[in-house]
Design a protein around this motif. Structure first.
Motif, PDB file in Angstrom:
ATOM      1  N   PHE A   1     -18.262 -33.399  65.129  1.00  0.00           N
ATOM      2  CA  PHE A   1     -17.074 -33.004  65.888  1.00  0.00           C
ATOM      3  C   PHE A   1     -17.451 -32.576  67.305  1.00  0.00           C
ATOM      4  N   VAL A   2     -18.479 -31.737  67.439  1.00  0.00           N
ATOM      5  CA  VAL A   2     -18.874 -31.243  68.763  1.00  0.00           C
ATOM      6  C   VAL A   2     -19.379 -32.388  69.638  1.00  0.00           C
ATOM      7  N   ILE A   3     -20.167 -33.293  69.069  1.00  0.00           N
ATOM      8  CA  ILE A   3     -20.659 -34.446  69.832  1.00  0.00           C
ATOM      9  C   ILE A   3     -19.490 -35.306  70.302  1.00  0.00           C
ATOM     10  N   GLY A   4     -18.497 -35.497  69.448  1.00  0.00           N
ATOM     11  CA  GLY A   4     -17.319 -36.263  69.834  1.00  0.00           C
ATOM     12  C   GLY A   4     -16.580 -35.621  70.994  1.00  0.00           C
ATOM     13  N   VAL A   5     -16.442 -34.299  70.961  1.00  0.00           N
ATOM     14  CA  VAL A   5     -15.805 -33.571  72.067  1.00  0.00           C
ATOM     15  C   VAL A   5     -16.605 -33.765  73.348  1.00  0.00           C
ATOM     16  N   HIS A   6     -17.931 -33.611  73.264  1.00  0.00           N
ATOM     17  CA  HIS A   6     -18.796 -33.780  74.438  1.00  0.00           C
ATOM     18  C   HIS A   6     -18.614 -35.153  75.073  1.00  0.00           C
ATOM     19  N   MET A   7     -18.735 -36.197  74.254  1.00  0.00           N
ATOM     20  CA  MET A   7     -18.719 -37.549  74.797  1.00  0.00           C
ATOM     21  C   MET A   7     -17.346 -37.929  75.336  1.00  0.00           C
ATOM     22  N   ALA A   8     -16.288 -37.494  74.670  1.00  0.00           N
ATOM     23  CA  ALA A   8     -14.939 -37.810  75.136  1.00  0.00           C
ATOM     24  C   ALA A   8     -14.640 -37.139  76.472  1.00  0.00           C
ATOM     25  N   LEU A   9     -14.967 -35.846  76.590  1.00  0.00           N
ATOM     26  CA  LEU A   9     -14.727 -35.134  77.852  1.00  0.00           C
ATOM     27  C   LEU A   9     -15.616 -35.666  78.963  1.00  0.00           C
ATOM     28  N   ALA A  10     -16.859 -36.021  78.631  1.00  0.00           N
ATOM     29  CA  ALA A  10     -17.745 -36.608  79.639  1.00  0.00           C
ATOM     30  C   ALA A  10     -17.196 -37.938  80.129  1.00  0.00           C
ATOM     31  N   GLY A  11     -16.634 -38.723  79.207  1.00  0.00           N
ATOM     32  CA  GLY A  11     -16.039 -39.989  79.603  1.00  0.00           C
ATOM     33  C   GLY A  11     -14.826 -39.808  80.493  1.00  0.00           C
ATOM     34  N   LEU A  12     -13.960 -38.872  80.129  1.00  0.00           N
ATOM     35  CA  LEU A  12     -12.777 -38.599  80.944  1.00  0.00           C
ATOM     36  C   LEU A  12     -13.168 -38.172  82.354  1.00  0.00           C
TER      37      LEU A  12
ATOM     38  N   LEU B   1      -9.371 -35.547  70.238  1.00  0.00           N
ATOM     39  CA  LEU B   1      -9.420 -36.924  69.745  1.00  0.00           C
ATOM     40  C   LEU B   1     -10.862 -37.422  69.636  1.00  0.00           C
ATOM     41  N   GLY B   2     -11.721 -37.001  70.573  1.00  0.00           N
ATOM     42  CA  GLY B   2     -13.125 -37.375  70.487  1.00  0.00           C
ATOM     43  C   GLY B   2     -13.786 -36.802  69.250  1.00  0.00           C
ATOM     44  N   GLY B   3     -13.532 -35.517  68.988  1.00  0.00           N
ATOM     45  CA  GLY B   3     -14.069 -34.912  67.772  1.00  0.00           C
ATOM     46  C   GLY B   3     -13.513 -35.565  66.522  1.00  0.00           C
ATOM     47  N   LEU B   4     -12.221 -35.851  66.523  1.00  0.00           N
ATOM     48  CA  LEU B   4     -11.578 -36.507  65.383  1.00  0.00           C
ATOM     49  C   LEU B   4     -12.205 -37.869  65.106  1.00  0.00           C
ATOM     50  N   LEU B   5     -12.395 -38.667  66.178  1.00  0.00           N
ATOM     51  CA  LEU B   5     -12.961 -40.006  66.002  1.00  0.00           C
ATOM     52  C   LEU B   5     -14.353 -39.945  65.385  1.00  0.00           C
ATOM     53  N   LEU B   6     -15.186 -39.060  65.878  1.00  0.00           N
ATOM     54  CA  LEU B   6     -16.569 -39.055  65.402  1.00  0.00           C
ATOM     55  C   LEU B   6     -16.693 -38.486  63.989  1.00  0.00           C
ATOM     56  N   VAL B   7     -15.827 -37.550  63.618  1.00  0.00           N
ATOM     57  CA  VAL B   7     -15.845 -37.047  62.236  1.00  0.00           C
ATOM     58  C   VAL B   7     -15.505 -38.173  61.263  1.00  0.00           C
ATOM     59  N   TYR B   8     -14.462 -38.937  61.578  1.00  0.00           N
ATOM     60  CA  TYR B   8     -14.080 -40.036  60.684  1.00  0.00           C
ATOM     61  C   TYR B   8     -15.066 -41.191  60.764  1.00  0.00           C
ATOM     62  N   ALA B   9     -15.606 -41.468  61.962  1.00  0.00           N
ATOM     63  CA  ALA B   9     -16.601 -42.536  62.084  1.00  0.00           C
ATOM     64  C   ALA B   9     -17.847 -42.204  61.275  1.00  0.00           C
ATOM     65  N   ASP B  10     -18.257 -40.944  61.308  1.00  0.00           N
ATOM     66  CA  ASP B  10     -19.413 -40.533  60.513  1.00  0.00           C
ATOM     67  C   ASP B  10     -19.118 -40.663  59.021  1.00  0.00           C
ATOM     68  N   PHE B  11     -17.911 -40.309  58.625  1.00  0.00           N
ATOM     69  CA  PHE B  11     -17.544 -40.414  57.211  1.00  0.00           C
ATOM     70  C   PHE B  11     -17.577 -41.872  56.746  1.00  0.00           C
ATOM     71  N   PHE B  12     -16.941 -42.774  57.493  1.00  0.00           N
ATOM     72  CA  PHE B  12     -16.879 -44.167  57.060  1.00  0.00           C
ATOM     73  C   PHE B  12     -18.230 -44.867  57.188  1.00  0.00           C
TER      74      PHE B  12
END
Length: 339
Positions: free
Chosen positions: A74-85, A292-303
């Motif tokens: 989740f934290v990595i997803g937040v980092h990468m999404a905000l860095a991208g924005l 949304l970045g945290g959400l994406l990476l949590v589900y991506a890691d799960f799948f």
């Protein structure tokens, strides 16, 4: 005018409902990530584990492996999404992201070099090397293409070229030093399966620092939605704002890459989804992008756990499958627009 398409701001009731739905999906994502994987855990064991009411093998499995893994994702997803924005705002380039602009590849190369030269380095020390590599990667891309507002495709092509150059050097170093980097090919794709509480403790200070500076600078970052000439005519220090923005990008992306490898395309995809849902108002766009970045990476890691079940797959494979076609679509769209 902004190089992004200006969309009408959504009604407050819609935004409140949107954030509520995202929060619910995040909670669901956390629970399914804790429950399912190589070993299926009962709901009773899961409840006892997250409330620390048991110390059996299954409880410890949840507490020491799956909980820090899910939090890290989740934290990595937040980092990468905000860095991208922020990368897209600073460059006014809708196809910009840390992954495409050589920041991730530079950080990866620097981390690999540090582990080869100093094999006893800790994770915390490798983060600083990642920052150095991220800075050098970004400088190399900008030196080749510049940061002019109308250089979308040129900047993207320069970033892709630098990305592949630095990635090739990284892979070459790993192959030539297999005795000290035998586990890094998995990391190189981007993975959170080895994350523990040490990774969480390493990430959180950088998360708090980067996000705090981001929010503090939010009024100034609104200047990035208008042309430089207009901002300068208003007496604003636009280059200083851009410099702080890129430093935040390096802070967030560098710490993420040092921890879990160069997970790609999160920073490209998520800001566009957030704009589509909420418009351009930064007060709404920034928290939505992070969630949304945290959400994406949590589900991506799960799948990703089930791609080659019962073996683990790097989460970067799934984000690349999702983000690669999206990048091609954006590049073709902006290329036609520049003709």
């Amino acid at each position: 005018m902004s190089r992004f398409t200006i969309r009408k701001q959504k009604p407050k009731t819609f935004l409140l409902s949107l954030f509520a739905v995202i929060f619910i999906f995040i909670v669901i994502g956390f629970f399914i990530s804790l429950k399912w994987g190589q070993a299926t855990i009962s709901w009773r064991i899961l409840y006892e584990a997250i409330t620390y009411q048991g110390q059996d093998k299954e409880h410890l499995y949840i507490q020491t492996l799956r909980m820090p893994r899910t939090i890290t994702a989740f934290v990595i997803g937040v980092h990468m999404a905000l860095a991208g924005l922020l990368t897209q705002l600073v460059t006014r380039n809708p196809i910009a992201s840390p992954h495409i602009f050589g920041i991730n590849a530079g950080a990866s190369l620097s981390v690999v070099i540090s582990l080869i030269v100093f094999p006893s380095f800790t994770l915390t020390a490798s983060v600083y090397f990642a920052f150095i590599g991220a800075i050098l990667g970004a400088l190399l891309v900008f030196s080749l293409a510049g940061i002019q507002q109308k250089q979308h495709v040129r900047l993207a092509l320069a970033g892709i070229a630098v990305h592949f150059l630095l990635s090739s050097l990284t892979e070459g170093l790993i192959i030539m030093n297999q005795h000290s980097t035998d586990s890094m090919m998995f990391w190189l794709v981007g993975a959170v399966n080895q994350a523990g509480w040490q990774e969480v403790q390493t990430l959180l200070p950088w998360s708090i620092t980067g996000i705090t500076i981001f929010l503090f600078m939010l009024p100034s970052f609104r200047l990035l939605l208008i042309d430089d000439d207009v901002a300068l005519s208003l007496g604003q220090r636009i280059m200083f704002v851009k410099l702080i923005g890129m430093l935040i990008v390096i802070l967030l992306a560098g710490s993420a890459v040092a921890t879990c490898g160069p997970i790609g395309f999160v920073g490209l995809l998520i800001p566009h989804v957030a704009r589509l849902l909420a418009g351009e108002k930064l007060g709404t766009l920034v928290p939505l992008t992070g969630l949304l970045g945290g959400l994406l990476l949590v589900y991506a890691d799960f799948f990703s756990r089930f791609i080659a079940y019962p073996y683990e797959s790097p989460v970067g494979i799934l984000t690349a499958v999702i983000g690669g076609p999206f990048f091609i679509y954006l590049a073709r769209k902006k290329g036609r627009a520049s003709l």
